[in-house]
Design an enzyme around this catalytic site. Sequence first.
Site, mmCIF file in Angstrom:
data_model
loop_
_atom_site.group_PDB
_atom_site.id
_atom_site.type_symbol
_atom_site.label_atom_id
_atom_site.label_comp_id
_atom_site.label_asym_id
_atom_site.label_seq_id
_atom_site.Cartn_x
_atom_site.Cartn_y
_atom_site.Cartn_z
ATOM 1 N N ASP A 71 -16.767 -13.710 52.191
ATOM 2 C CA ASP A 71 -16.456 -14.078 53.568
ATOM 3 C C ASP A 71 -16.078 -15.555 53.612
ATOM 4 O OD1 ASP A 71 -19.081 -14.656 52.845
ATOM 5 O OD2 ASP A 71 -19.967 -13.437 54.410
ATOM 6 N N GLU A 130 -19.070 -13.718 60.663
ATOM 7 C CA GLU A 130 -20.064 -14.125 61.655
ATOM 8 C C GLU A 130 -19.721 -13.601 63.047
ATOM 9 O OE1 GLU A 130 -22.796 -15.364 60.879
ATOM 10 O OE2 GLU A 130 -22.500 -16.206 58.889
#
Length: 377
Positions: A71, A130
Amino acid sequence: METMTSPFVKIRRDLHQIPELGFQEFKTQRYLLNYLQSLPQEAIEIKKWKTGLFVKVNGKNPRKTIGYRTDIDGLPITEETELPYRSLHEGNMHACGHDFHMSIALGLVTYFAKNPIDDHLLFIFQPAEEGPGGAEPMLKSEIMQEWKPDLIFALHIAPEYPVGAIALKKGLLFANTSELFIDLKGKGGHAAYPHQTKDMIVAACSLVTQLQTVVARYVDPLDSAVITIGKITGGTVQNIIAEKARLEGTIRTLSVDSMKRVKDRILSLIKGVEIGYECEVSVDFGSMYYQVYNEEKLTEEFMDYMRNHTDIQVIECKEAMTGEDFGYMLREIPGFMFWLGVESEYGLHHSKLNPNEAAIEKAISFLTKYIEYKGNR
């Protein structure tokens, strides 16, 4: 903190200075692209996807494709470290270790671009972990359908474990998660005439209290769930009764069924509040992340390899109530996620998180060996 000796530590520090929120990772994508384009290109194919990247390293005699996901986004947190390479983006910080994740992934791409193995490798640089969630739409993309791996894995840093140690388990590792936003609308007025109003501060406080009964009385005691209200807003000044209020929170469960039961119960409580406080209430469950469930055979094989072929400490951990949208990828592709120890005094999502950079080279080293083992057999 370790002295910087590795080029991938420098990369981590560069990335740490430019944290960007979900689907806003323009500088990050540019940095990653510039580095990737500096590598030997004979075996590499690179495709952009929104603010993320797919990087394929073509194998010499491919039978399968091995996927690795990292990520790339940061968090809306103001950094409070005194690091010379602290965030230059005011209000944003890599407080969840995605700068570590990216530098490790680049270390792996670098090695295999120069030393291709038999099988194809697909490195996925995913935005918006997120929020609002990049894994699910990335999984559905045409690029993924074309290059879809046969197995996939990923890591996440863990401040509580020793540097370079790995922690994981077969089966459920991370919880199902859902955002929770509740808006209440009543009737405002003068503080001296409460009987002429519908006070949403009182209604909101009552609802918060009622929400705490959901887990205690509507979830199997042998299961686990959490409802946390992290933010309440409402009202304007001290002598005006609030017409509106808003609750913001999160739901975590260890089973898909429990998530449904919890949400159904919240909807029932909201109906009661509307009747009891003569108001309008709307709810938005926002984005939901599917549980991270490690495929048992692949996870056991990885753990056995680490124990028998490396000096890495392998810890069998318990499941956690953390959420990760990598769970969507694992729902469709066999694989696993593991924790990587970085031994930091401060935890994930903390403004003073300062992971030990020695973990970067350790991870690159043992993952390179594992991928070579997995991709040449």
